[in-house]
Design an enzyme around this catalytic site. Structure first.
Site, PDB file in Angstrom:
ATOM      1  N   HIS A  19       1.062  -1.280   0.139  1.00  0.00           N
ATOM      2  CA  HIS A  19       0.469  -0.201  -0.268  1.00  0.00           C
ATOM      3  C   HIS A  19       1.348   1.321  -0.429  1.00  0.00           C
ATOM      4  CE1 HIS A  19      -3.062  -2.833   1.800  1.00  0.00           C
ATOM      5  NE2 HIS A  19      -2.848  -2.849   0.380  1.00  0.00           N
ATOM      6  N   HIS A  42      -8.089  -8.167  -7.932  1.00  0.00           N
ATOM      7  CA  HIS A  42      -8.257  -9.102  -6.157  1.00  0.00           C
ATOM      8  C   HIS A  42      -8.566  -7.995  -4.822  1.00  0.00           C
ATOM      9  CE1 HIS A  42      -6.064 -11.444  -9.243  1.00  0.00           C
ATOM     10  NE2 HIS A  42      -6.398 -12.494  -8.894  1.00  0.00           N
ATOM     11  N   SER A 103      -7.188  -3.133  -0.311  1.00  0.00           N
ATOM     12  CA  SER A 103      -6.392  -1.629  -1.038  1.00  0.00           C
ATOM     13  C   SER A 103      -7.326  -0.837  -1.956  1.00  0.00           C
ATOM     14  CB  SER A 103      -5.800  -2.718  -2.443  1.00  0.00           C
ATOM     15  OG  SER A 103      -6.534  -4.043  -2.644  1.00  0.00           O
ATOM     16  N   GLU A 121     -13.385  -9.479  -7.443  1.00  0.00           N
ATOM     17  CA  GLU A 121     -13.195 -10.106  -6.104  1.00  0.00           C
ATOM     18  C   GLU A 121     -14.346 -11.344  -6.215  1.00  0.00           C
ATOM     19  OE1 GLU A 121     -11.498 -10.028  -3.316  1.00  0.00           O
ATOM     20  OE2 GLU A 121     -12.225 -12.161  -2.953  1.00  0.00           O
ATOM     21  N   ASP A 145     -13.376 -13.165 -12.116  1.00  0.00           N
ATOM     22  CA  ASP A 145     -11.870 -14.290 -12.076  1.00  0.00           C
ATOM     23  C   ASP A 145     -11.315 -11.906 -12.138  1.00  0.00           C
ATOM     24  OD1 ASP A 145      -9.833 -15.554 -12.061  1.00  0.00           O
ATOM     25  OD2 ASP A 145      -9.468 -14.594 -13.926  1.00  0.00           O
ATOM     26  N   GLY A 146     -10.548 -11.785 -11.249  1.00  0.00           N
ATOM     27  CA  GLY A 146      -9.842 -10.702 -11.907  1.00  0.00           C
ATOM     28  C   GLY A 146      -9.104 -10.326 -13.176  1.00  0.00           C
ATOM     29  N   ASP A 166      -2.504  -8.148  -7.381  1.00  0.00           N
ATOM     30  CA  ASP A 166      -2.630  -8.931  -5.627  1.00  0.00           C
ATOM     31  C   ASP A 166      -3.483 -10.036  -5.001  1.00  0.00           C
ATOM     32  OD1 ASP A 166      -1.430  -9.187  -2.630  1.00  0.00           O
ATOM     33  OD2 ASP A 166      -2.961  -7.660  -2.329  1.00  0.00           O
TER      34      ASP A 166
HETATM   35  N1  SAM Z   1      -5.669  -6.629  -2.546  1.00  0.00           N
HETATM   36  C1  SAM Z   1      -6.093  -6.472  -0.602  1.00  0.00           C
HETATM   37  C2  SAM Z   1      -5.379  -5.527  -0.380  1.00  0.00           C
HETATM   38  O1  SAM Z   1      -4.589  -5.314  -0.495  1.00  0.00           O
HETATM   39  O2  SAM Z   1      -6.503  -5.120   0.284  1.00  0.00           O
HETATM   40  C3  SAM Z   1      -5.679  -8.099  -0.462  1.00  0.00           C
HETATM   41  C4  SAM Z   1      -5.896  -8.529  -1.355  1.00  0.00           C
HETATM   42  S1  SAM Z   1      -5.364 -10.882  -1.393  1.00  0.00           S
HETATM   43  C5  SAM Z   1      -4.185 -11.227  -1.286  1.00  0.00           C
HETATM   44  C6  SAM Z   1      -6.658 -11.637  -2.637  1.00  0.00           C
HETATM   45  C7  SAM Z   1      -7.755 -11.721  -3.342  1.00  0.00           C
HETATM   46  O3  SAM Z   1      -8.433 -12.120  -4.482  1.00  0.00           O
HETATM   47  C8  SAM Z   1      -8.327 -12.305  -1.713  1.00  0.00           C
HETATM   48  O4  SAM Z   1      -9.767 -12.059  -1.326  1.00  0.00           O
HETATM   49  C9  SAM Z   1      -9.181 -13.833  -2.994  1.00  0.00           C
HETATM   50  O5  SAM Z   1     -10.967 -13.842  -1.786  1.00  0.00           O
HETATM   51  C10 SAM Z   1      -9.042 -12.958  -4.005  1.00  0.00           C
HETATM   52  N2  SAM Z   1      -9.033 -13.775  -5.379  1.00  0.00           N
HETATM   53  C11 SAM Z   1      -8.617 -14.912  -5.170  1.00  0.00           C
HETATM   54  N3  SAM Z   1      -8.503 -15.598  -7.000  1.00  0.00           N
HETATM   55  C12 SAM Z   1      -9.172 -14.434  -6.815  1.00  0.00           C
HETATM   56  C13 SAM Z   1      -9.141 -14.150  -8.503  1.00  0.00           C
HETATM   57  N4  SAM Z   1      -9.197 -15.676  -9.430  1.00  0.00           N
HETATM   58  N5  SAM Z   1      -9.902 -13.609  -9.238  1.00  0.00           N
HETATM   59  C14 SAM Z   1     -10.398 -12.401  -7.676  1.00  0.00           C
HETATM   60  N6  SAM Z   1     -10.052 -12.314  -7.105  1.00  0.00           N
HETATM   61  C15 SAM Z   1      -9.801 -13.352  -6.737  1.00  0.00           C
END
Ligand code: SAM
Length: 279
Positions: A19, A42, A103, A121, A145-146, A166
């Site tokens: 961050h 993500h 984030s 997400e 899917d991101g 992320d």
């Molecule tokens: N970016 C966030 C932050 O910095 O506050 C933290 C994210 S965390 C490391 C990863 C997130 O990705 C989780 O909430 C998880 O549920 C989500 N996730 C997992 N696979 C994903 C995908 N294919 N597409 C989008 N989100 C996904």
């Protein structure tokens, strides 16, 4: 199956690095007035309660953002000030922090009229919490899917792009999927600033991502890795960021930020950085 929940890790040393990089890169980009399309592939659930059972179970924030907060009056890099300002907006009082922004909330703090944020997400509960937070925030939330979502949205309507990638890396193939997505995204939007987070693991799995980026046509990829001076025997011993097309001067300013918090009395980190792929 998605089992990772960021509430167990919010505000840890990796979030401070991630961050901090996001805040610096975005504010440097905003030195120019042209609009920026921001993407958070993500996103997590946006707001974390540092007093929750999940946060207290690991107490990771105690060795991350709480250390940053405790040393806030002795930081010499002025670039931490924007980070501290955001943290104080979410927290009343001078004591330990109780709320940590994820984030999308960091992005949101800096958006100007004309800038946009799209947050992806996939986890159903995280996604609905994210959507609840975003409802009055002018943030677009996509429950999908991101990596695929990002590629579908490029190139953006705005002249400039910043994307945070992320993942939780629960699935080993994510290291190569991220590299492939980064390459495709860059081919659609070459001037974009891409921030990619990855864990530094005792297993060394992160090498797959770094090697794939080195073998790709991507140029101008800067790498920052912080390593815990007292690492656990297994698991995550550090945290890495790849920054594609960093704003001019970002490397020095970000390195100064990390140097500021690296000491044993702060976060206890060593910092390795340099160009993974030069221009
Ligand atoms: N970016 C966030 C932050 O910095 O506050 C933290 C994210 S965390 C490391 C990863 C997130 O990705 C989780 O909430 C998880 O549920 C989500 N996730 C997992 N696979 C994903 C995908 N294919 N597409 C989008 N989100 C996904």
């Amino acid at each position: 199956m998605l089992s990772y929940l960021h509430a167990f890790h919010a505000g840890n040393f990796a979030d401070v690095q991630k961050h901090g990089a996001l805040t610096l890169a975005l504010s440097m980009m905003q030195a120019k007035p042209s609009a920026i399309a921001c993407f958070d592939t993500h996103a997590g659930s946006a707001i974390y309660d540092l007093k929750s059972d999940r946060a207290r179970k690991t107490a990771e924030a105690d060795l991350g953002v709480q250390k940053l907060w405790a040393s806030r009056n002795s930081l010499s890099s002025g670039d931490w000030q924007s980070v501290l300002k955001v943290l104080s907006r979410f927290n009343a009082g001078e004591g330990a922090l109780t709320v940590y922004p994820g984030s999308p909330a960091w992005f949101r703090q800096f958006l100007r009229p004309g800038d946009s944020l799209t947050a992806f997400e996939l986890h159903p509960t995280e996604s609905s919490q994210l959507a609840g937070w975003a409802a009055d925030q002018n943030v677009r939330v996509m429950h999908e899917d991101g990596l695929k979502g990002l590629l579908r949205q490029l190139p953006p309507a705005q002249p400039r792009l910043m994307a945070l990638i992320d993942p939780s890396y629960e699935i080993k193939s994510e290291y190569s999927d991220v590299a492939a997505t980064l390459q495709k995204a860059w081919q659609k939007c070459r001037h974009g600033v891409y921030l990619v987070w990855y864990p530094v693991l005792t297993s060394g799995l992160q090498a797959t991502l770094k090697q794939a980026v080195k073998d790709s046509p991507l140029r101008k990829v800067w790498c920052s890795e912080v390593h815990l001076k007292t690492p656990p025997e297994r698991g995550m011993t550090g945290s890495g960021m790849l920054v594609v097309n960093p704003p001019w001067g970002f490397e020095d300013r970000f390195s100064a930020m990390i140097e500021d918090i690296a000491g044993e009395s702060a976060l206890g980190l060593s910092h390795e950085h340099g160009w993974l792929v030069p221009e």
